[in-house]
Design an enzyme around this catalytic site. Structure first.
Site, PDB file in Angstrom:
ATOM      1  N   GLN A   1      49.539 -78.382 -44.765  1.00 11.62           N
ATOM      2  CA  GLN A   1      48.789 -79.642 -44.947  1.00 11.62           C
ATOM      3  C   GLN A   1      47.665 -79.769 -43.936  1.00 11.62           C
ATOM      4  O   GLN A   1      47.073 -80.849 -43.816  1.00 11.62           O
ATOM      5  CB  GLN A   1      49.738 -80.853 -44.812  1.00 11.62           C
ATOM      6  CG  GLN A   1      50.888 -80.888 -45.781  1.00 11.62           C
ATOM      7  CD  GLN A   1      50.465 -81.079 -47.224  1.00 11.62           C
ATOM      8  OE1 GLN A   1      49.322 -81.437 -47.526  1.00 11.62           O
ATOM      9  NE2 GLN A   1      51.375 -80.827 -48.138  1.00 11.62           N
TER      10      GLN A   1
ATOM     11  N   CYS B   1      60.712 -82.706 -50.138  1.00 10.81           N
ATOM     12  CA  CYS B   1      61.241 -81.547 -49.394  1.00 10.81           C
ATOM     13  C   CYS B   1      61.305 -81.838 -47.908  1.00 10.81           C
ATOM     14  O   CYS B   1      61.012 -80.966 -47.078  1.00 10.81           O
ATOM     15  CB  CYS B   1      60.406 -80.286 -49.637  1.00 10.81           C
ATOM     16  SG  CYS B   1      60.418 -79.758 -51.341  1.00 10.81           S
TER      17      CYS B   1
ATOM     18  N   ASP C   1      52.915 -74.622 -39.062  1.00 12.21           N
ATOM     19  CA  ASP C   1      52.905 -74.772 -40.519  1.00 12.21           C
ATOM     20  C   ASP C   1      51.675 -75.609 -40.874  1.00 12.21           C
ATOM     21  O   ASP C   1      51.689 -76.831 -40.730  1.00 12.21           O
ATOM     22  CB  ASP C   1      54.203 -75.462 -40.967  1.00 12.21           C
ATOM     23  CG  ASP C   1      54.194 -75.779 -42.453  1.00 12.21           C
ATOM     24  OD1 ASP C   1      53.168 -75.543 -43.113  1.00 12.21           O
ATOM     25  OD2 ASP C   1      55.227 -76.275 -42.941  1.00 12.21           O
TER      26      ASP C   1
ATOM     27  N   LYS D   1      47.328 -75.131 -52.111  1.00  6.75           N
ATOM     28  CA  LYS D   1      47.049 -76.464 -51.552  1.00  6.75           C
ATOM     29  C   LYS D   1      45.625 -76.567 -51.028  1.00  6.75           C
ATOM     30  O   LYS D   1      45.214 -77.590 -50.518  1.00  6.75           O
ATOM     31  CB  LYS D   1      48.060 -76.787 -50.454  1.00  6.75           C
ATOM     32  CG  LYS D   1      49.470 -76.943 -51.013  1.00  6.75           C
ATOM     33  CD  LYS D   1      50.479 -77.382 -49.987  1.00  6.75           C
ATOM     34  CE  LYS D   1      51.859 -77.439 -50.637  1.00  6.75           C
ATOM     35  NZ  LYS D   1      52.896 -77.903 -49.722  1.00  6.75           N
TER      36      LYS D   1
ATOM     37  N   HIS E   1      58.855 -79.820 -43.194  1.00  7.15           N
ATOM     38  CA  HIS E   1      59.178 -79.526 -44.596  1.00  7.15           C
ATOM     39  C   HIS E   1      60.411 -78.616 -44.589  1.00  7.15           C
ATOM     40  O   HIS E   1      60.587 -77.837 -43.637  1.00  7.15           O
ATOM     41  CB  HIS E   1      57.969 -78.789 -45.184  1.00  7.15           C
ATOM     42  CG  HIS E   1      58.006 -78.497 -46.644  1.00  7.15           C
ATOM     43  ND1 HIS E   1      58.744 -77.470 -47.174  1.00  7.15           N
ATOM     44  CD2 HIS E   1      57.374 -79.084 -47.688  1.00  7.15           C
ATOM     45  CE1 HIS E   1      58.560 -77.431 -48.487  1.00  7.15           C
ATOM     46  NE2 HIS E   1      57.732 -78.401 -48.824  1.00  7.15           N
TER      47      HIS E   1
END
Ligand SMILES: *Cc1c(COP(=O)(O)O)cnc(C)c1O
Length: 408
Positions: free
Chosen positions: A204, A365, A201, A227, A122
């Site tokens: 997700q 993104c 990261d 999220k 991202h």
């Protein structure tokens, strides 16, 4: 999939109609809807014990401070961190990565050092490294992916060496859904670049599967509250104790100090050192309720439901004439990116909206991923614990209508 339908009634937003159709919300990778318990936890704070944390000796503030620190412990447990002092509250994934780039990055990067990322990142896991790298004369190296959207692991040995100081990788690509094989990659990084710090990261990742920072053996792990069924405005930075302890502050202000004198100031230990100013208290309490909610359902049950709905969606989408799925990774999260012929994804998204179906159209993104696959943009359907079969059915009906309008 009776379970997801039963969950849906807990999400007030999901019970509405849009353009005369029941809302099919298939944009959970952008942000998830909130269960009533999260909304009520925040409203209860404002209604019954609103106050700041850490500062007041009075009852309201004591109660708020206790709930605030409970949230920290809960999150530590959720990702299998050794202690609550490993958990820093931030504004979100973006701020967490910037914190590491500005604090760890600026303090440790030297000219000719390298920062290794992947093509699947991202923008939030690219741009902060470019800025910090430029500031220190360090270079960015990129792990490529194959046509399926899987990272090319054999390339690693040519990309990592003793000059690699930071490796920052996504757990799951928000654009095309690839789950990166971190269990395989991290030991390789540890072997080839023992001094490199590894950031994951998990924006997700954390909402969709069990994360153990202990098993992963990463130095940092970041994710966003919004999220994972929590509110916007709060995010998490996990850091290993010895790494956080050696990092300088990145913002100065209240609550991050030990002692302030005009001759010089000493800083509080982590996590306080990285939390200058009044924190997002309502948001932290909302996130705390969201983690309770996830724990109650069980993250493994959420994974299983999402796997089932993703398989169902893949099978149905593949039957639509002219539809091309972008990427077919070995392991896929609850995300599917696709295009239909040469129709612009925004045009398709507008047709879908007429049918009450919400999907994302754009570059997500992740422009380097779009470039890798030779498309300017895609449509993206993404799922969560509350996603139901009928939403996929409505998506496919809308896509077939869009194809009829634009292709023939
Ligand atoms: C959403 C997302 C981000 C950015 O999160 P914010 O909440 O916007 O800070 C970073 N990485 C991935 C993989 C994401 O999905």
């Amino acid at each position: 999939m009776a379970k997801s339908i039963e969950l849906r009634s807990q999400f007030p937003v999901l019970s509405q109609s849009v353009n005369g159709h029941p809302l099919a919300f298939l944009d959970s990778a952008a942000t998830t809807q909130k269960p009533l318990c999260v909304i009520e936890a925040m409203s209860d704070f404002y209604k019954t014990h609103y106050s700041s944390v850490k500062r007041g000796a009075y009852a309201l503030s004591a109660k708020t401070s206790q709930k605030f620190e409970e949230a920290r412990s809960k999150i530590a447990k959720f990702i299998d961190a050794p202690s609550e002092s490993n958990i820093v509250f931030t504004k979100g994934t973006t701020e967490s990565i910037n914190l590491v780039a500005w604090s760890y990055g600026l303090a440790n990067l030297e000219p000719e050092d390298e920062i290794l990322i992947s093509v699947l990142e991202h923008h939030a896991n690219i741009v902060p490294w470019q800025i910090a790298g430029k500031e220190r004369g360090a270079k960015i190296k990129v792990i490529p992916c194959d046509d399926n959207g899987d990272l090319q692991i054999p390339e690693l040995s040519a990309l990592i060496h003793e000059k690699t100081k930071i490796v920052a990788l996504t757990h799951t690509a928000n654009s095309i859904g690839t789950i990166t094989p971190l269990q395989e990659i991290i030991p390789i990084i540890r072997k080839l670049a023992p001094k490199a710090k590894i950031l994951i990261d998990a924006a997700q990742g954390a909402p969709h599967s069990k994360i153990s920072v202990k098993d992963l053996d990463c130095d940092f792990l970041v994710f966003s509250g919004h999220k994972i069924y929590g509110p916007t405005g709060v995010g998490i930075l996990y850091g290993k104790s010895e790494v956080l302890e050696n990092m300088p502050p990145w913002q100065g202000g209240g609550e991050m100090i030990e002692q302030v004198r005009f001759e010089g100031t000493t800083f509080a230990p982590p996590p306080a050192r990285f939390e200058a100013g009044t924190p997002p208290v309502a948001e932290v309490l909302g996130l705390s309720a969201a983690i309770d909610w996830v724990n109650e359902i069980g993250i493994d049950n959420i994974s299983a439901c999402e796997e089932q709905i993703t398989a169902y969606a893949l099978a149905k989408l593949q039957k639509i004439e002219g539809l091309q799925i972008i990427g077919s990774p070995k392991n896929r999260g609850a995300i599917i990116s696709f295009i239909i012929g040469k129709i612009h994804p925004h045009d398709v998204a507008m047709i879908l909206d007429e049918e009450g179906v919400a999907v994302r159209a754009g570059h997500h993104c992740a422009q380097p991923v779009m470039e890798r696959f030779g498309v300017p943009a895609t449509l993206r359907a993404s799922f969560a614990a509350y996603t139901a079969d009928w939403e996929i059915d409505n998506l496919c009906r809308g896509l077939e209508r869009a194809a009829r309008i634009f292709l023939y």
